[in-house]
Design a protein around this motif. Structure first.
Motif, PDB file in Angstrom:
ATOM      1  N   THR A 173      44.278  46.458  47.498  1.00 21.01           N
ATOM      2  CA  THR A 173      44.566  45.043  47.237  1.00 21.01           C
ATOM      3  C   THR A 173      45.431  44.431  48.338  1.00 21.01           C
ATOM      4  O   THR A 173      44.965  43.600  49.108  1.00 21.01           O
ATOM      5  CB  THR A 173      45.243  44.885  45.869  1.00 21.01           C
ATOM      6  OG1 THR A 173      46.443  45.692  45.813  1.00 21.01           O
ATOM      7  CG2 THR A 173      44.307  45.324  44.751  1.00 21.01           C
TER       8      THR A 173
ATOM      9  N   TYR B 165      36.346  42.624  42.539  1.00 18.34           N
ATOM     10  CA  TYR B 165      36.503  44.001  42.064  1.00 18.34           C
ATOM     11  C   TYR B 165      35.264  44.833  42.399  1.00 18.34           C
ATOM     12  O   TYR B 165      34.155  44.487  41.973  1.00 18.34           O
ATOM     13  CB  TYR B 165      36.738  44.026  40.550  1.00 18.34           C
ATOM     14  CG  TYR B 165      37.983  43.297  40.134  1.00 18.34           C
ATOM     15  CD1 TYR B 165      39.227  43.913  40.209  1.00 18.34           C
ATOM     16  CD2 TYR B 165      37.921  41.981  39.677  1.00 18.34           C
ATOM     17  CE1 TYR B 165      40.378  43.237  39.838  1.00 18.34           C
ATOM     18  CE2 TYR B 165      39.077  41.298  39.308  1.00 18.34           C
ATOM     19  CZ  TYR B 165      40.298  41.933  39.399  1.00 18.34           C
ATOM     20  OH  TYR B 165      41.437  41.258  39.036  1.00 18.34           O
TER      21      TYR B 165
ATOM     22  N   VAL C   2      37.116  46.353  35.915  1.00 15.35           N
ATOM     23  CA  VAL C   2      38.443  45.752  35.930  1.00 15.35           C
ATOM     24  C   VAL C   2      39.174  46.080  34.632  1.00 15.35           C
ATOM     25  O   VAL C   2      38.559  46.211  33.573  1.00 15.35           O
ATOM     26  CB  VAL C   2      38.335  44.218  36.113  1.00 15.35           C
ATOM     27  CG1 VAL C   2      37.517  43.583  35.006  1.00 15.35           C
ATOM     28  CG2 VAL C   2      39.695  43.569  36.224  1.00 15.35           C
TER      29      VAL C   2
ATOM     30  N   ALA D 133      44.532  46.671  37.063  1.00 16.13           N
ATOM     31  CA  ALA D 133      43.910  46.181  38.289  1.00 16.13           C
ATOM     32  C   ALA D 133      44.190  44.698  38.485  1.00 16.13           C
ATOM     33  O   ALA D 133      44.487  44.248  39.601  1.00 16.13           O
ATOM     34  CB  ALA D 133      42.405  46.430  38.246  1.00 16.13           C
TER      35      ALA D 133
ATOM     36  N   ALA E 214      34.993  39.093  38.902  1.00 11.83           N
ATOM     37  CA  ALA E 214      34.499  40.283  38.218  1.00 11.83           C
ATOM     38  C   ALA E 214      33.003  40.070  37.957  1.00 11.83           C
ATOM     39  O   ALA E 214      32.353  39.274  38.629  1.00 11.83           O
ATOM     40  CB  ALA E 214      35.266  40.508  36.929  1.00 11.83           C
TER      41      ALA E 214
END
Length: 230
Positions: free
Chosen positions: A143, A163, A168, A172, A186
């Protein structure tokens, strides 16, 4: 949600659309009165109470074919997009797909070329690791480190994250938020909501005009409004 744009003859994961199919899909989009934009542009418009006729287009993984096969088609239809890349795999291949085929990823120069063309560059993590299975150090690398590397590469702030695998969880999400991203994409976030778990619709080679219309309408019905977005 797009991935690769190119040859679909060997595509076990259904991640590829042909340039001709992308052309037809964007033509359909414009005929509906919609325009494809980056995620950041859509979110900014939504924050102003606008964006009704905008649709965010995303391309995951940063495949090298984006430059020659997707970018010209986007330009012809007056669309922009967000390209989620992997700064830890620049110039490599998609080794995370065991069934193949091997697809080349953008080099650093390729990422800069896409950014110079007006494409928003976001992070897809450092190496395409499932964040729900990463330890704390890996989570930071995927990240925060990936964001810093992309900022150095493009010379602009990186606000978007995607992601890997679409997987996820709350841990996260917190890592992505702590790394300074303004939003994250996502696929199906389950019970999670908010700008750091934006749901998306997969678009593939078999998606004709009828299928796109159904997906567009069903997505609006199935996904509850994202908290914090108009």
């Amino acid at each position: 949600m797009y991935h690769s744009v190119g040859d679909c003859s060997d595509d076990p994961y259904r991640i590829t659309v042909s340039p001709a199919r992308l052309e037809r899909q964007l033509r359909w989009l414009r005929r509906q009165g919609l325009r494809g934009v980056s995620v950041s542009e859509l979110l900014a418009a939504r924050s102003r109470g606008e964006g009704r006729y905008l649709v965010a287009l995303t391309f995951d993984d940063g495949y090298a074919d984006f430059l020659d096969n997707a970018l010209p088609v986007l330009a012809r239809w007056g669309c922009s997009a967000t390209l989620f890349v992997l700064p830890g795999r620049l110039g490599g291949v998609n080794t995370w797909d065991p069934l193949g085929p091997r697809k080349h990823l953008l080099t650093a120069a390729g990422v800069r070329r896409a950014a110079d063309a007006g494409v928003e560059i976001g992070s897809h993590g450092l190496t395409h690791r499932d964040l729900t299975r990463a330890d704390d150090a890996q989570l930071r690398d995927e990240t925060a480190e990936s964001r810093a590397l992309l900022a150095d590469l493009t010379g602009t702030e990186v606000t978007g994250f995607c992601y890997p695998y679409g997987t996820v969880d709350r841990r996260a999400v917190e890592a992505v938020r702590a790394a300074g991203y303004g939003y994250a994409c996502a696929i199906d976030p389950g019970g999670l909501s908010g700008p750091h778990v934006l749901p998306r619709v997969h678009v593939g080679q078999n998606d004709s005009a009828v299928r796109l219309l159904l997906k567009y309408r069903l997505h609006r019905l199935r996904r509850r409004p994202v908290a914090g977005l108009r």
